[in-house]
Write a protein that holds these residues in place. Sequence first.
Motif, short mmCIF file in Angstrom:
data_model
loop_
_atom_site.label_atom_id
_atom_site.label_comp_id
_atom_site.label_asym_id
_atom_site.label_seq_id
_atom_site.Cartn_x
_atom_site.Cartn_y
_atom_site.Cartn_z
N ARG A 23 -56.24 -0.97 15.60
CA ARG A 23 -55.16 -1.80 15.05
C ARG A 23 -53.93 -1.75 15.97
O ARG A 23 -53.37 -2.79 16.32
CB ARG A 23 -54.76 -1.34 13.66
CG ARG A 23 -53.60 -2.13 13.06
CD ARG A 23 -53.19 -1.63 11.69
NE ARG A 23 -54.18 -2.06 10.70
CZ ARG A 23 -55.01 -1.24 10.05
NH1 ARG A 23 -54.96 0.05 10.25
NH2 ARG A 23 -55.88 -1.70 9.19
N THR A 42 -58.70 -6.22 7.12
CA THR A 42 -57.32 -5.73 7.04
C THR A 42 -56.64 -5.78 8.40
O THR A 42 -55.45 -6.10 8.49
CB THR A 42 -57.26 -4.31 6.47
OG1 THR A 42 -58.04 -3.44 7.29
CG2 THR A 42 -57.75 -4.25 5.04
N ASP A 86 -53.35 -8.01 9.27
CA ASP A 86 -52.17 -7.44 9.91
C ASP A 86 -51.81 -8.20 11.19
O ASP A 86 -50.61 -8.40 11.49
CB ASP A 86 -52.40 -5.96 10.24
CG ASP A 86 -52.47 -5.09 9.00
OD1 ASP A 86 -52.06 -5.56 7.91
OD2 ASP A 86 -52.94 -3.94 9.13
N ARG A 146 -50.02 -11.37 10.12
CA ARG A 146 -48.62 -11.10 9.74
C ARG A 146 -47.75 -10.87 10.97
O ARG A 146 -46.63 -11.37 11.05
CB ARG A 146 -48.58 -9.89 8.81
CG ARG A 146 -49.19 -10.17 7.45
CD ARG A 146 -49.23 -8.92 6.61
NE ARG A 146 -49.78 -9.23 5.29
CZ ARG A 146 -50.23 -8.34 4.45
NH1 ARG A 146 -50.20 -7.05 4.77
NH2 ARG A 146 -50.70 -8.69 3.28
N TRP A 206 -46.35 -9.80 0.65
CA TRP A 206 -47.03 -8.68 1.33
C TRP A 206 -47.95 -7.94 0.39
O TRP A 206 -48.53 -6.93 0.73
CB TRP A 206 -46.00 -7.69 1.89
CG TRP A 206 -45.38 -8.17 3.12
CD1 TRP A 206 -44.44 -9.12 3.24
CD2 TRP A 206 -45.66 -7.72 4.44
NE1 TRP A 206 -44.10 -9.31 4.54
CE2 TRP A 206 -44.83 -8.44 5.30
CE3 TRP A 206 -46.50 -6.78 4.98
CZ2 TRP A 206 -44.84 -8.26 6.66
CZ3 TRP A 206 -46.50 -6.60 6.34
CH2 TRP A 206 -45.68 -7.33 7.16
#
Length: 144
Positions: free
Chosen positions: A65, A100, A104, A107, A142
């Motif tokens: 990530r 996920t 992310d 976003r 969120w």
Amino acid sequence: MTQTAARRIGRTLALVLPVVLVLSGTLAVTSVPWANRSTESQMLTASSQNVSVRAASRAPHDVLREKLLTDLQQKDPGVALTNLQRAVEGRPSLARHCMTIARDLGRAAVARYGPTRAQSFSRPVCDTSFATGVSQQAQGNWGS
């Protein structure tokens, strides 16, 4: 010189030469100017200060990530999504975190590029999680 004598000299060199090389390398390292005599006590002091603190091991998906968010910032979301796809294909255990991570990335893309431009990078990587992240960030939701 006979063959036997030459063979004997060759064997002796084959045994002695590696020992000489190791010893000379060890002596060379210990005689460098930055290795003064007091470093032993300094190393012991430095190494004994945080003995009880364990290094925090990071999960592979967290490392991925962070790498992909860096790719997004330095390059663009398309590169990050391509790298996510390749990482999941190369390491299938990351597939359960793919949604996920992609969310992310969506976003972060909105924060960097704005909702319209971020949406232009959308791909079908990990379902539509990137697009979900873009829309959630654009709406300020969120929650999930």
